[in-house]
Write an enzyme that holds these catalytic residues in place. Structure first.
Site, PDB file in Angstrom:
ATOM      1  N   GLU A 112      46.332  38.201   3.586  1.00 47.75           N
ATOM      2  CA  GLU A 112      46.787  39.530   4.006  1.00 47.75           C
ATOM      3  C   GLU A 112      48.178  39.814   3.448  1.00 47.75           C
ATOM      4  O   GLU A 112      48.469  40.922   2.994  1.00 47.75           O
ATOM      5  CB  GLU A 112      46.826  39.651   5.538  1.00 47.75           C
ATOM      6  CG  GLU A 112      45.521  39.337   6.259  1.00 47.75           C
ATOM      7  CD  GLU A 112      44.431  40.386   6.073  1.00 47.75           C
ATOM      8  OE1 GLU A 112      44.634  41.336   5.296  1.00 47.75           O
ATOM      9  OE2 GLU A 112      43.370  40.233   6.700  1.00 47.75           O
TER      10      GLU A 112
ATOM     11  N   HIS B 103      47.184  43.374   9.964  1.00 45.89           N
ATOM     12  CA  HIS B 103      46.264  42.242   9.828  1.00 45.89           C
ATOM     13  C   HIS B 103      47.007  40.920   9.921  1.00 45.89           C
ATOM     14  O   HIS B 103      46.565  39.983  10.593  1.00 45.89           O
ATOM     15  CB  HIS B 103      45.486  42.325   8.508  1.00 45.89           C
ATOM     16  CG  HIS B 103      44.651  43.562   8.392  1.00 45.89           C
ATOM     17  ND1 HIS B 103      44.049  43.950   7.229  1.00 45.89           N
ATOM     18  CD2 HIS B 103      44.318  44.508   9.317  1.00 45.89           C
ATOM     19  CE1 HIS B 103      43.386  45.084   7.426  1.00 45.89           C
ATOM     20  NE2 HIS B 103      43.540  45.435   8.693  1.00 45.89           N
TER      21      HIS B 103
ATOM     22  N   TYR C 110      48.807  36.642  16.283  1.00 45.53           N
ATOM     23  CA  TYR C 110      48.366  36.791  17.671  1.00 45.53           C
ATOM     24  C   TYR C 110      47.232  35.804  17.989  1.00 45.53           C
ATOM     25  O   TYR C 110      47.199  35.180  19.054  1.00 45.53           O
ATOM     26  CB  TYR C 110      47.918  38.240  17.867  1.00 45.53           C
ATOM     27  CG  TYR C 110      47.389  38.597  19.233  1.00 45.53           C
ATOM     28  CD1 TYR C 110      48.169  38.453  20.371  1.00 45.53           C
ATOM     29  CD2 TYR C 110      46.100  39.121  19.373  1.00 45.53           C
ATOM     30  CE1 TYR C 110      47.675  38.813  21.623  1.00 45.53           C
ATOM     31  CE2 TYR C 110      45.602  39.489  20.613  1.00 45.53           C
ATOM     32  CZ  TYR C 110      46.390  39.331  21.737  1.00 45.53           C
ATOM     33  OH  TYR C 110      45.901  39.692  22.967  1.00 45.53           O
TER      34      TYR C 110
ATOM     35  N   HIS D  55      40.327  50.133   2.153  1.00 46.25           N
ATOM     36  CA  HIS D  55      41.200  49.630   1.073  1.00 46.25           C
ATOM     37  C   HIS D  55      40.413  49.495  -0.232  1.00 46.25           C
ATOM     38  O   HIS D  55      40.916  49.807  -1.304  1.00 46.25           O
ATOM     39  CB  HIS D  55      41.806  48.273   1.439  1.00 46.25           C
ATOM     40  CG  HIS D  55      42.606  48.311   2.700  1.00 46.25           C
ATOM     41  ND1 HIS D  55      43.079  47.181   3.329  1.00 46.25           N
ATOM     42  CD2 HIS D  55      43.009  49.363   3.462  1.00 46.25           C
ATOM     43  CE1 HIS D  55      43.738  47.535   4.419  1.00 46.25           C
ATOM     44  NE2 HIS D  55      43.709  48.849   4.524  1.00 46.25           N
TER      45      HIS D  55
END
Ligand code: FE
Ligand code: MN
Length: 362
Positions: free
Chosen positions: A98, A132, A138, A238
């Site tokens: 990412e 992302h 997280y 994307h």
């Protein structure tokens, strides 16, 4: 055509033909350099439309509950070793990937394109890569995975190193002063856009998307699965941003579109497919419940051919391959569901008018 405005004692003369010339000079590359970021009139309507779609899909990682995932991760009996390994590979690979995509968008592609509406959608693209990357942070902190293990994965797992080098190579090639009037340099940029959009985000992300969402279908890792569903939806935009960018770049620069270059791109995709298949074999060293190695390998061939065709290139496989994972496309269709999250999305969209609304109520 000149238009005159008389305001008090002052007279302003605006020249519309100058504005028309500015519009004509809007190009993907080598267009008019301006710091005014004037979006109007729009030349690349698709860019603005995608920007709005992407904005409407906004999500935040911490809105997704991780309780069930944590419970399953801690329970010795809830999961097999392969299932745990897939999650580790997912977190390990995407933590690096990412960031690489976001960095290339910001420091290569957004730098080199000249039309403001292209810069606008690329700014949103880069921001989504930040979301992302944050979602992986997280997941790592929720499961209590040692953060150093993640860094170690992208240095010590050779198939992750291979995939990362494949894309960073083409990104580094463009981080110097490039004369974009030369065909060879335009091809470098076109190849970068093809590699990142179609080979990486469009193909090399899909092995793990398939595996993690297979687990999610079996009610394993519902929080992580949900985040990957939102990520997959973003990635599909994307891929479209980069595909449109690629097509318009080629359209405006026909000098680059040679048989030789087309073949180079097909070979690059073949290399991407090879790397992805080796990586999938590392993710799934043994077959597990509901996870067939063969299906995932076939899926990569299937999706790579779709990406090539989307860019006007011939597929790699001679015969038509059937999609072995048709449910994966449905996973992206989040709108059908009425879950807790839809409410949140609506809230994000309404946030800008909140002040106004509360004023009205008073
Ligand atoms: Fe992403
Ligand atoms: Mn992306």
């Amino acid at each position: 055509m000149q238009k005159t405005f008389q305001v008090g004692a002052k007279t302003f003369v605006l020249d519309q033909s100058k504005a028309e010339a500015a519009f004509a000079a809007k190009k993907v590359i080598n267009g008019r350099e301006t710091m005014t970021f004037n979006l109007l009139p729009l030349k690349y309507q698709w860019a603005y439309d995608l920007y709005r779609t992407m904005k409407a899909n906004h999500w935040e990682p911490e809105d997704i509950p991780m309780g069930k995932d944590i419970e399953q991760w801690r329970d010795e009996k809830a999961l097999s070793d392969v299932e745990r390994w897939i999650i580790r590979m997912g977190i390990g690979y995407f933590s690096a990937a990412e960031g690489i995509v976001g960095d290339n968008v910001q420091h290569v592609v957004r730098e080199l394109v000249t039309a403001p509406e292209l810069k606008l959608v690329l700014g949103r693209h880069a921001h989504e890569e930040n979301i992302h990357a944050d979602s992986l942070l997280y997941m790592i902190s929720s499961l209590g995975i040692n953060p150093h293990e993640c860094e170690a994965m992208f240095e010590d797992v050779p198939t992750i190193v291979g995939k990362n080098e494949f894309v960073t190579r083409i990104s580094k090639d463009l981080r110097r002063d490039l004369d974009l009037t030369l065909s060879e340099n335009k091809r470098l940029l076109a190849k970068n856009i093809f590699v990142f959009g179609q080979c990486m985000e469009g193909t090399q992300f899909y092995g793990l998307f398939g595996m993690i969402l297979s687990l999610y279908r079996q009610n394993k890792f519902p929080g992580i699965g949900q985040m990957f569903r939102y990520t997959l939806r973003d990635e599909s935009n994307h891929i479209e941003v980069f595909r449109n960018l690629f097509m318009d770049l080629v359209e405006e620069n026909r000098d680059i579109w040679t048989a030789e270059f087309k073949e180079e791109l097909r070979e690059t995709m073949a290399e991407a497919v090879q790397l992805e298949k080796e990586f999938i074999r590392d993710c799934l060293p043994v077959n597990a419940v509901g996870l067939s190695l063969e299906d995932f390998l076939t899926y990569i061939d299937y999706i790579a051919d779709r990406r090539l065709e989307g860019c006007g290139l011939a597929p790699l496989s001679s015969g038509a391959i059937k999609n072995p994972l048709p449910w994966l496309a449905e996973m992206m269709d989040i709108k059908k569901e009425q879950n807790f999250f839809e409410g949140r999305v609506t809230e994000y969209q309404k946030a800008s008018s909140l002040n106004q609304a509360s004023d009205d109520e008073l």
